[in-house]
Write a protein that holds these residues in place. Structure first.
Motif, PDB file in Angstrom:
ATOM      1  N   LEU A   1      67.185 -76.879 -90.754  1.00  0.00           N
ATOM      2  CA  LEU A   1      67.624 -76.697 -89.370  1.00  0.00           C
ATOM      3  C   LEU A   1      68.518 -75.464 -89.238  1.00  0.00           C
ATOM      4  O   LEU A   1      68.441 -74.737 -88.241  1.00  0.00           O
ATOM      5  CB  LEU A   1      68.374 -77.941 -88.897  1.00  0.00           C
ATOM      6  CG  LEU A   1      68.846 -77.908 -87.451  1.00  0.00           C
ATOM      7  CD1 LEU A   1      67.666 -77.961 -86.497  1.00  0.00           C
ATOM      8  CD2 LEU A   1      69.799 -79.055 -87.176  1.00  0.00           C
ATOM      9  N   ALA A   2      69.344 -75.228 -90.241  1.00  0.00           N
ATOM     10  CA  ALA A   2      70.232 -74.065 -90.186  1.00  0.00           C
ATOM     11  C   ALA A   2      69.431 -72.767 -90.101  1.00  0.00           C
ATOM     12  O   ALA A   2      69.822 -71.826 -89.406  1.00  0.00           O
ATOM     13  CB  ALA A   2      71.144 -74.047 -91.409  1.00  0.00           C
ATOM     14  N   GLY A   3      68.308 -72.739 -90.803  1.00  0.00           N
ATOM     15  CA  GLY A   3      67.457 -71.549 -90.760  1.00  0.00           C
ATOM     16  C   GLY A   3      66.914 -71.290 -89.372  1.00  0.00           C
ATOM     17  O   GLY A   3      66.822 -70.145 -88.924  1.00  0.00           O
ATOM     18  N   LEU A   4      66.551 -72.372 -88.681  1.00  0.00           N
ATOM     19  CA  LEU A   4      66.072 -72.213 -87.308  1.00  0.00           C
ATOM     20  C   LEU A   4      67.205 -71.729 -86.417  1.00  0.00           C
ATOM     21  O   LEU A   4      67.029 -70.842 -85.576  1.00  0.00           O
ATOM     22  CB  LEU A   4      65.526 -73.535 -86.762  1.00  0.00           C
ATOM     23  CG  LEU A   4      64.338 -74.172 -87.469  1.00  0.00           C
ATOM     24  CD1 LEU A   4      63.820 -75.346 -86.647  1.00  0.00           C
ATOM     25  CD2 LEU A   4      63.223 -73.180 -87.683  1.00  0.00           C
ATOM     26  N   GLY A   5      68.378 -72.325 -86.612  1.00  0.00           N
ATOM     27  CA  GLY A   5      69.526 -71.920 -85.813  1.00  0.00           C
ATOM     28  C   GLY A   5      69.894 -70.469 -86.042  1.00  0.00           C
ATOM     29  O   GLY A   5      70.369 -69.786 -85.125  1.00  0.00           O
ATOM     30  N   ALA A   6      69.665 -70.013 -87.266  1.00  0.00           N
ATOM     31  CA  ALA A   6      69.977 -68.613 -87.601  1.00  0.00           C
ATOM     32  C   ALA A   6      68.896 -67.657 -87.121  1.00  0.00           C
ATOM     33  O   ALA A   6      69.044 -66.445 -87.224  1.00  0.00           O
ATOM     34  CB  ALA A   6      70.151 -68.472 -89.113  1.00  0.00           C
ATOM     35  N   GLY A   7      67.797 -68.220 -86.622  1.00  0.00           N
ATOM     36  CA  GLY A   7      66.739 -67.365 -86.091  1.00  0.00           C
ATOM     37  C   GLY A   7      65.892 -66.700 -87.151  1.00  0.00           C
ATOM     38  O   GLY A   7      65.320 -65.634 -86.908  1.00  0.00           O
ATOM     39  N   ILE A   8      65.786 -67.312 -88.338  1.00  0.00           N
ATOM     40  CA  ILE A   8      64.940 -66.745 -89.394  1.00  0.00           C
ATOM     41  C   ILE A   8      63.480 -66.814 -88.920  1.00  0.00           C
ATOM     42  O   ILE A   8      62.944 -67.904 -88.705  1.00  0.00           O
ATOM     43  CB  ILE A   8      65.105 -67.528 -90.719  1.00  0.00           C
ATOM     44  CG1 ILE A   8      66.578 -67.608 -91.128  1.00  0.00           C
ATOM     45  CG2 ILE A   8      64.239 -66.904 -91.821  1.00  0.00           C
ATOM     46  CD1 ILE A   8      67.248 -66.294 -91.392  1.00  0.00           C
ATOM     47  N   GLN A   9      62.884 -65.650 -88.775  1.00  0.00           N
ATOM     48  CA  GLN A   9      61.590 -65.563 -88.088  1.00  0.00           C
ATOM     49  C   GLN A   9      60.507 -66.431 -88.731  1.00  0.00           C
ATOM     50  O   GLN A   9      59.780 -67.152 -88.043  1.00  0.00           O
ATOM     51  CB  GLN A   9      61.148 -64.091 -88.017  1.00  0.00           C
ATOM     52  CG  GLN A   9      59.963 -63.842 -87.082  1.00  0.00           C
ATOM     53  CD  GLN A   9      58.633 -63.956 -87.816  1.00  0.00           C
ATOM     54  OE1 GLN A   9      58.528 -63.648 -88.982  1.00  0.00           O
ATOM     55  NE2 GLN A   9      57.604 -64.417 -87.109  1.00  0.00           N
ATOM     56  N   GLY A  10      60.407 -66.371 -90.044  1.00  0.00           N
ATOM     57  CA  GLY A  10      59.371 -67.148 -90.716  1.00  0.00           C
ATOM     58  C   GLY A  10      59.577 -68.646 -90.551  1.00  0.00           C
ATOM     59  O   GLY A  10      58.619 -69.416 -90.477  1.00  0.00           O
TER      60      GLY A  10
END
Lengths: 77, 139
Positions: free
Chosen positions: B59-68
């Motif tokens: 979820l943190a990756g999505l929150g950080a906007g990691i494109q992949g």
């Protein structure tokens, strides 16, 4: 020149995606470089958890599926 | 990592779950905040993953906007979001990213009170797992 990256460990669907991406690029007359990334650690650097995936010029476009030729063409054009 | 050759599906079939067993790409997210309900969300998501219902994702990756990672969530067959409380931070991450293919579960909807400094119980985790399994089956 577009950079087409196939992210996957080499399963049949990865090969299918690579072939479809190449065919789509050829049909569009797009210059391309095809790169197969098979190392899981490298794949995960893209934020991809499900393979196969297709990245175009470094941007992940499709994850976990093999799109149709028309869909790939839309991604490349 | 889920591969495309059906390993996850085979594991899921063995557990009798309804996510990867059906060949669907189900991703699981927990709010994993600081309260007891967040701990429950995290434990439930892992339980679901280890029983073959899906793959827990960041979820943190999505929150950080990691494109992949955003593209991975968009292309999933189903995203199961387990929020601890009505603030719904995990769901808001999805809404902010414009990702709509999700089902949300809230731990407090089961009557579990949000508190700090309280450990989760196995029974509470099981309640959430059951609810999530139903959500996966219905979606």
């Amino acid at each position: 020149m577009k950079k087409l990256e196939i992210l996957g460990t080499g399963c049949p669907k990865c090969s299918q995606l690579a072939a479809s991406a190449e065919a789509a690029a050829r049909e569009l007359g797009v210059e391309y470089e095809l790169v197969k990334i098979t190392d899981i650690n490298e794949i995960m650097k893209y934020g991809v958890m499900v393979t196969p995936a297709l990245a175009v010029d470094g941007e992940v476009k499709v994850v976990g599926k093999v799109p149709s030729a028309d869909e790939i063409k839309a991604l490349l054009s | 990592m889920s591969d495309c050759c059906g390993k996850g599906a085979a594991d899921g079939a063995a557990s009798g779950c309804c996510g990867e067993a059906s060949g669907r790409n189900v991703l699981l997210y927990a709010c994993s905040g600081g309260a007891n309900v967040a701990e429950i969300s995290d434990r439930a998501a892992r339980e679901l993953m280890f029983s073959g219902c899906g793959t827990m994702f960041c979820l943190a990756g999505l929150g950080a906007g990691i494109q992949g990672m955003l593209q991975t969530a968009k292309d999933a067959d189903l995203n199961i979001i387990i929020d601890g409380c009505p603030v719904g931070c995990a769901r808001k991450v999805f809404d902010n990213a414009g990702i709509t293919n999700y089902r949300q579960i809230r731990v407090t909807d089961l009557g579990i009170e949000k508190a700090k400094g309280v450990r989760s119980t196995d029974e509470q985790v099981s309640q959430v797992v059951v609810l999530a399994r139903e959500a996966i089956a219905e979606a």
